[in-house]
Scaffold this motif. Sequence first.
Motif, mmCIF file in Angstrom:
data_model
loop_
_atom_site.group_PDB
_atom_site.id
_atom_site.type_symbol
_atom_site.label_atom_id
_atom_site.label_comp_id
_atom_site.label_asym_id
_atom_site.label_seq_id
_atom_site.Cartn_x
_atom_site.Cartn_y
_atom_site.Cartn_z
ATOM 1 N N ASN A 161 -4.850 7.625 0.267
ATOM 2 C CA ASN A 161 -3.746 7.684 -0.683
ATOM 3 C C ASN A 161 -4.207 7.736 -2.133
ATOM 4 N N SER A 165 -1.950 10.602 -3.182
ATOM 5 C CA SER A 165 -0.796 10.152 -3.958
ATOM 6 C C SER A 165 -1.131 9.547 -5.312
ATOM 7 N N GLN A 204 2.956 5.677 -2.480
ATOM 8 C CA GLN A 204 2.949 6.351 -1.186
ATOM 9 C C GLN A 204 3.427 5.426 -0.079
#
Length: 331
Positions: A161, A165, A204
């Motif tokens: 992530n 993200s 995320q």
Amino acid sequence: MKHAVNYLFFIENMFSEYYTIGRYPVQGEFMVMAYEALNNDLTINDELINKLQVMVSTTEMVQSYFFIWDDLADNSTERGGKPCWHLLDDTGFIAFSDACIMRSFINEIIRQNFNGEMCANILSVYDKVYFVSSVGQYMEVEISRSRNYDNYNMELLTMLNNLKSSFYSIKSPLLLALALSNKLNKASYDVVDDVGLEIGALIQYHNDLLDFYNEKGAINVCKSSTDIQEGKFTWVATAFLENCNSEQRRIFLENFGSADPEKVKRIIEVYDEVDITKLYKQEQQKCFDAFNKKVSKLPKNSIPSPEFFKSFQNLIRYYSQDTKNFMYDKN
């Protein structure tokens, strides 16, 4: 040739607006907030307003660019209360080409409105957004496709992530504000890169939680969710596996990754048994604790400043509270 270019820009405007117009500009808001904090003595004039408008618009267009790819990869049917772009008449897999053109269109807008080092820095941030987000997306697909649920752990998820993200959702708006303020350098980049890690991942996690609520029918995030059906490597699945008992894990292994409605229902039931919402709140607090610890160690003259990060935390907390606010799909 001139007519062909004008036609191309007309077509580009059509699909660049499809996902962008009507969506709350979260990344744009982050960027403007950071810019204001970095420039105490602002002189508001037409040139500055134009630059900010360009930055907000292109920042949100980058999100729309990823929506096209994400919806294709996930076989999604709806986003923002309307059909996904690839499902429109005569679109289909041409959406891949549309996304590529859109990326070039974004870069062209930057080149037409900025020059010199500022232009180069802005494009450099966008190029890294494209690269790290694509790598993160690829990792997610490969891990999910392997169906090796021993890999569904928080350490690997945090690393993924950070690519998929964190950089786009949190770090890039701050880096773009620094570039627009002529304050982007290795030191300021490193501050944003370090401090933004945990809360970027949290965004995320929150998005994964919303997809779970959406699958339950508890909310409508205006996006069809297929995380359970596709066996995706998400925070919800990972949190469950790290907190379930042996019987719950057996049920998970028998039902996860199937489009059978009864199996999906069974997964939702065992998710509820471990209280995913409670686990999310605990994870949220852990992320903010790590964030605050890093901010407390920053020197007072840090760029961005500790005071900025403290105010920024309030905005992130607002967006990451359960299902009250939507990061990307707010009508």
